[in-house]
Design a protein around this motif. Structure first.
Motif, short mmCIF file in Angstrom:
data_model
loop_
_atom_site.label_atom_id
_atom_site.label_comp_id
_atom_site.label_asym_id
_atom_site.label_seq_id
_atom_site.Cartn_x
_atom_site.Cartn_y
_atom_site.Cartn_z
N GLU B 35 48.96 42.34 68.67
CA GLU B 35 48.79 40.92 68.42
C GLU B 35 47.65 40.78 67.57
O GLU B 35 47.89 39.99 66.56
N LEU B 38 49.17 41.56 64.15
CA LEU B 38 50.00 40.54 63.45
C LEU B 38 48.93 39.15 63.31
O LEU B 38 49.63 38.68 61.98
N ALA B 41 47.54 40.09 59.90
CA ALA B 41 48.56 40.04 58.78
C ALA B 41 48.88 38.74 58.33
O ALA B 41 49.16 38.30 57.16
N ALA B 75 60.01 44.80 71.55
CA ALA B 75 60.91 44.05 70.71
C ALA B 75 59.89 43.50 69.46
O ALA B 75 60.59 43.25 68.31
N THR B 76 58.55 43.09 69.88
CA THR B 76 57.77 42.62 68.74
C THR B 76 57.42 43.49 67.48
O THR B 76 56.98 43.13 66.63
N GLY B 78 59.71 44.91 65.99
CA GLY B 78 60.59 44.86 64.99
C GLY B 78 60.24 43.51 64.00
O GLY B 78 60.96 43.35 63.00
N ALA B 79 59.13 42.87 64.41
CA ALA B 79 58.42 41.79 63.45
C ALA B 79 57.68 42.06 62.57
O ALA B 79 57.17 41.51 61.64
N GLY B 81 57.62 44.03 59.82
CA GLY B 81 58.08 43.70 58.49
C GLY B 81 58.08 42.32 58.20
O GLY B 81 57.61 41.91 56.94
N ASP B 82 58.40 41.41 58.83
CA ASP B 82 58.33 39.99 58.59
C ASP B 82 56.81 39.61 58.44
O ASP B 82 56.49 38.56 57.67
N TYR B 83 55.92 40.23 59.00
CA TYR B 83 54.53 39.89 58.75
C TYR B 83 54.00 40.72 57.64
O TYR B 83 52.73 40.79 57.44
N ASP B 84 54.84 41.13 56.70
CA ASP B 84 54.67 42.15 55.41
C ASP B 84 53.78 43.52 55.76
O ASP B 84 53.21 43.98 55.15
N GLU B 111 62.51 44.40 55.28
CA GLU B 111 63.43 43.84 54.06
C GLU B 111 62.53 43.89 52.78
O GLU B 111 61.38 43.13 52.99
#
Lengths: 110, 139, 100
Positions: B35, B38, B41, B75-76, B78-79, B81-84, B111
Motif C-alpha cells: 500500500e 502504491l 506511486a 490480487a492487488t 496486478g494493479a 502496472g496501472d500505478y506505473d 501495459e
C-alpha cells in the motif's frame, strides 16, 4: 455514523464511506449521491460500475490518476480526462465515485 | 532507499526501491508495504519493487484466503502496472532456497503506454549479484 | 505431545529449535507462516524429512491455501489437517508447546 435507506441503516465512516462493502446496493448509491446534491446519470454509473469491477479484480480502489488512465482505455479519451471526470464528480472523481460504489477511500487518493 | 535525480523541468524526482523481505498473511508487513508503495506511486514517485528472502512468497500464484477470513490482497499486485510501477525484481536465489521456481509466481503484466499498450511481463528475475547492483543504484 | 510452529523457517529459527528439542513420538503442526516449512525441495526440507522418521508432521490446510501452496508441493509424509484436525491433535495431546 450511518445512513438510512428504505428503512435499513447502513454503517459508514465519518466521511460517509460504506463500512461493509457487501451491503452495497443501487438505492444506497443513489441515496449517498443525493446527500451530496448529485443525481446519478448514466455517465456517473459508467464510472461507478467501472470502480466496482476494478475493486473486484484487484481488491483496491484506484487513485485518481490510475482511474483516469483506465477509464480512457476502457471508454475512450473523451472520458478519460480530468475535466470530464471532475465535471461528473466535483469532489474528486476517485474519492466521490468510490463512495457511491461502496468502496473504501482510494489508495493514494487526492 | 532513495536517490534524487533532476528531471528536465529542474524539479526533484525521487527514485524509491521498496525492498520486500516478509511473507504475506502471517503479519501485516507485506500488505502495508504494498500500500505504501502504491500511494507513493500515485503521488508520482518513481517506484521500483524488489522481492527477496520470504518476500518472494508474496508473489506466489493461487493464493486464496477465503478459509482464513482475511482480504486476499495478492490480487492487488496486478494493479502495480496501472500505478506505473513497471520495475519489479525477484531474486532467483531466494526462490530456489524455498523450493520455488519462476513458474510458481503470478504471471503479472503491465501495459506499455509507449508501445501501443502492449502487455509485457512485469516481473524481472535477477540474480543475487544483479540485485546487489540494483540496491546500490538506488542508494 | 503436540508442538506448533507458526513462523517461517526461513526467517526465524522456531522450527529448527522445535525439531532439535522435540522427542520421538511427538507431533509437530505447522500453521500460519510456519506452513512454508512443509515445502518440498527447499533449503530446510531435509530437516523435516529426517524428523518424519520418528515424529508426525502436520500442516494446516487453510493456511496452505491462503499462501497458494498445493498439496503436491509438500514433503512426502507431511499430512494436511483442517481446523477440526488441529483441535483433535491438541485434545489428544497431553501438552501443547507453541514455538513462537
Amino acid at each position: 455514523m450511518s445512513l438510512e435507506v428504505n428503512g435499513k441503516a447502513y454503517e459508514t465512516d465519518e466521511e460517509g464511506y460504506l463500512a461493509n462493502l457487501s451491503e452495497w446496493n443501487l438505492d444506497l448509491a443513489e441515496a449517498m449521491a443525493k446527500e451530496d446534491g448529485c443525481d446519478l446519470t448514466e455517465n456517473h454509473w459508467e464510472v461507478v460500475n467501472f470502480l466496482r469491477e476494478y475493486y473486484d479484480e484487484y481488491q483496491i480502489a484506484p487513485a485518481v490518476r490510475v482511474l483516469t488512465k483506465a477509464i480512457g482505455k476502457r471508454l475512450g479519451k473523451d472520458k478519460g480526462n480530468s475535466k470530464y471526470l471532475y465535471e461528473l464528480f466535483p469532489y474528486g472523481p476517485a474519492k466521490q465515485a468510490c463512495k457511491y460504489a461502496g468502496l473504501p477511500k482510494p489508495t493514494g487518493c487526492v | 532507499m532513495v536517490t534524487e535525480d533532476t528531471n528536465h523541468e529542474g524539479g526533484q524526482v525521487k527514485k524509491f526501491l521498496y525492498l520486500n523481505r516478509r511473507a504475506p498473511h502471517g503479519t501485516n508487513y507485506a500488505q502495508e508495504g504494498l500500500e505504501v508503495a502504491l500511494i507513493g506511486a500515485a503521488f508520482d514517485q518513481d517506484v521500483a519493487m524488489a522481492y527477496t528472502d520470504d518476500g518472494v512468497f508474496q508473489l506466489k500464484k493461487d493464493q486464496d484466503t477465503s478459509d482464513i477470513g482475511t482480504k486476499n490482497f495478492s490480487a492487488t499486485y496486478g494493479a502495480l502496472g496501472d500505478y506505473d510501477v513497471t520495475r519489479v525484481y525477484v531474486e532467483l536465489e531466494s526462490l530456489a532456497r524455498r523450493g520455488l521456481t519462476k513458474e510458481d509466481l503470478m504471471p503479472l503484466v503491465y501495459e506499455d503506454e509507449d508501445d501501443d499498450w502492449e502487455e509485457k511481463p512485469l516481473i524481472r528475475f535477477v540474480s543475487e549479484a544483479e540485485l546487489r547492483d540494483i540496491i546500490e543504484e538506488h542508494e | 505431545m503436540l508442538h506448533t510452529v507458526n513462523k517461517s523457517p526461513f526467517e526465524k529459527n522456531s522450527l529448527h529449535s522445535c525439531l532439535r528439542l522435540s522427542k520421538p513420538g511427538a507431533n509437530i503442526l505447522l500453521l500460519e507462516d510456519g506452513v512454508y516449512g512443509a515445502l518440498k525441495g527447499s533449503d530446510i526440507s531435509e530437516d523435516i524429512e529426517a524428523s518424519l522418521a520418528d515424529r508426525g508432521v502436520y500442516v494446516l490446510g487453510p493456511d496452505l491455501k491462503a499462501r497458494g501452496i498445493h498439496d503436491d508441493r509438500l514433503i512426502d509424509g507431511v499430512q494436511v489437517v483442517d481446523y477440526a484436525g488441529f483441535v483433535k491433535l491438541a485434545v489428544d495431546a497431553p501438552r501443547v508447546q507453541s514455538w513462537l
